[in-house]
Design an enzyme around this catalytic site. Structure first.
Site, PDB file in Angstrom:
ATOM      1  N   LYS A  52       0.761  -1.155  -0.016  1.00  0.00           N
ATOM      2  CA  LYS A  52      -0.110  -0.039  -0.228  1.00  0.00           C
ATOM      3  C   LYS A  52       0.923   1.340   0.173  1.00  0.00           C
ATOM      4  O   LYS A  52       0.378   2.054  -0.633  1.00  0.00           O
ATOM      5  CB  LYS A  52      -1.069   0.527   1.562  1.00  0.00           C
ATOM      6  CG  LYS A  52      -2.215  -1.284   1.207  1.00  0.00           C
ATOM      7  CD  LYS A  52      -2.452  -1.840   2.214  1.00  0.00           C
ATOM      8  CE  LYS A  52      -4.243  -2.395   1.669  1.00  0.00           C
ATOM      9  NZ  LYS A  52      -4.987  -2.979   3.069  1.00  0.00           N
ATOM     10  N   GLN A  96      -4.149  -2.014   9.507  1.00  0.00           N
ATOM     11  CA  GLN A  96      -4.298  -3.554   9.275  1.00  0.00           C
ATOM     12  C   GLN A  96      -4.935  -4.220  10.236  1.00  0.00           C
ATOM     13  O   GLN A  96      -4.204  -4.155  11.233  1.00  0.00           O
ATOM     14  CB  GLN A  96      -3.029  -3.439   8.698  1.00  0.00           C
ATOM     15  CG  GLN A  96      -2.882  -4.723   7.609  1.00  0.00           C
ATOM     16  CD  GLN A  96      -3.362  -4.395   6.693  1.00  0.00           C
ATOM     17  OE1 GLN A  96      -3.285  -3.140   5.560  1.00  0.00           O
ATOM     18  NE2 GLN A  96      -4.051  -5.165   6.029  1.00  0.00           N
ATOM     19  N   ASP A 119     -11.012   2.553   4.126  1.00  0.00           N
ATOM     20  CA  ASP A 119     -11.670   0.785   4.159  1.00  0.00           C
ATOM     21  C   ASP A 119     -13.420   0.530   4.526  1.00  0.00           C
ATOM     22  O   ASP A 119     -14.110  -0.049   4.265  1.00  0.00           O
ATOM     23  CB  ASP A 119     -11.099   0.223   5.292  1.00  0.00           C
ATOM     24  CG  ASP A 119      -9.671  -0.716   4.928  1.00  0.00           C
ATOM     25  OD1 ASP A 119      -9.397  -0.582   3.895  1.00  0.00           O
ATOM     26  OD2 ASP A 119      -8.623  -0.341   5.868  1.00  0.00           O
TER      27      ASP A 119
END
Ligand code: NDP
Length: 296
Positions: A52, A96, A119
């Protein structure tokens, strides 16, 4: 059989995102930043965060990664999240997952400013999405699946779509996005009876299960489009580590008209959509007048 090539489609979308960032630079605004939290020593998580970071730097998005050991007090993580919330250049915050077991994942995520939820994990954003709010972010993987189909001009309208998997981050939001595009959607899970029969009705079959190579040709209506979301690590008989999907590609590709490879299918699309969401949040937060259309 034709490949739904996520590398090719994501390059297209990433080039579009780069164009938007160039437009943004012309307004004099500093680049948006993605703040990532990598907590504990999960090797797969470390790899995803590195991927990412790389994608961000290639797209002109700044990154700040908080690498914290698995003993970091929850209060310290929350303080860092609050600092990122207050930083005007931070447009996306990503914790994460999974976190080491002793952390309260839900509690930690709840401190992310919903306007910076890269997200779309927060209930506020998911709720807005399900109510049809056009301005909210959309979870990266389901959005990536929809954009992949759009790229290959595969319409879902009036099609029978079967999604195997009902998680909050893939199956459920994807079902909503498919419905919004006028598909007739069936969502299956571990308690579904006669899974093969249900799957074989589908014009578009999505596997988001987390079971390596489970879906073979016997689950697929001849000519169906197959999207494999799964990412599984398996060991070969000669002890090599291999990444594979939920579909047995060799078998499934004999029945499917289109199919995603793993790797190189939904994975790169998920990353492209994370970049998109970060930029999208930034444009909204800073009230910058840039159109966020990226479709072909
Ligand atoms: P979850 O474990 O949260 O959900 C799995 C779903 O599959 C559940 O709904 C479960 O049913 C269902 N399921 C499990 N076994 C069976 C079975 N034998 N038959 C039918 N249904 C079954 O996984 P995620 O949604 O988080 O992820 C799914 C896969 O996608 C994983 O391989 C993951 O690594 C991958 N992934 C890939 C991403 C990408 O970018 N490509 C991003 C996110 C995930 P039940 O609800 O009844 O337990």
């Amino acid at each position: 059989m034709q490949l739904l090539d996520g590398k090719q489609a994501s390059s297209y979308y990433r080039a579009k995102i780069l164009e938007k960032i160039e437009q943004l630079k012309k307004t004099g605004a500093p680049p948006p930043r993605l703040a990532a939290f990598l907590i504990g020593d999960n090797k797969a998580s470390a790899m995803y965060v590195r991927m990412k970071e790389k994608a961000c730097s290639e797209s002109g998005i700044a990154t700040r990664t908080h690498i914290l050991d698995g003993q970091t007090p929850e209060s310290e993580i929350i303080e860092l999240i609050k600092k990122e919330n207050a930083d005007p250049e931070t447009a996306g915050i990503l914790v994460q997952l999974p976190l080491p077991k002793h952390y309260d994942e839900k509690k930690i995520l709840s401190f992310i400013d919903p306007a910076k939820d890269a997200d779309c994990f927060l209930p506020q954003n998911i709720g807005h999405m399900f109510l049809g709010d056009e301005t909210t972010v959309i979870p990266c993987t389901p959005l990536g699946v929809m954009k992949l189909l759009k790229y290959y001009k595969i319409s879902v309208a009036s099609k029978e779509v079967c999604i195997i998997g009902r998680s909050n981050i893939v199956g459920k939001p994807l079902a909503y996005l498919m419905l919004k595009e006028n598909a007739t959607v069936t969502v299956c899970h571990s308690k579904t009876l006669n899974l093969k029969d249900v799957a074989r009705r589908a014009d578009i079959l999505v596997a988001a299960i987390g079971r390596a190579n489970m879906i073979d040709a016997s689950y697929i209506k001849p000519g169906a489009v197959v999207v494999d979301v799964g990412i599984n690590r398996i060991e070969t008989p000669d002890k090599k580590q291999l990444t594979c999907g939920d579909c047995d590609f060799d078998s499934a590709s004999k029945a499917a008209s289109w199919i995603t490879p793993v790797p190189g299918g939904v994975g790169p699309m998920t990353i492209a959509m994370l970049l998109y969401n970060t930029l999208y949040n930034y444009v909204l937060i800073k009230k910058i007048d840039i159109k966020m259309d990226i479709e072909p």
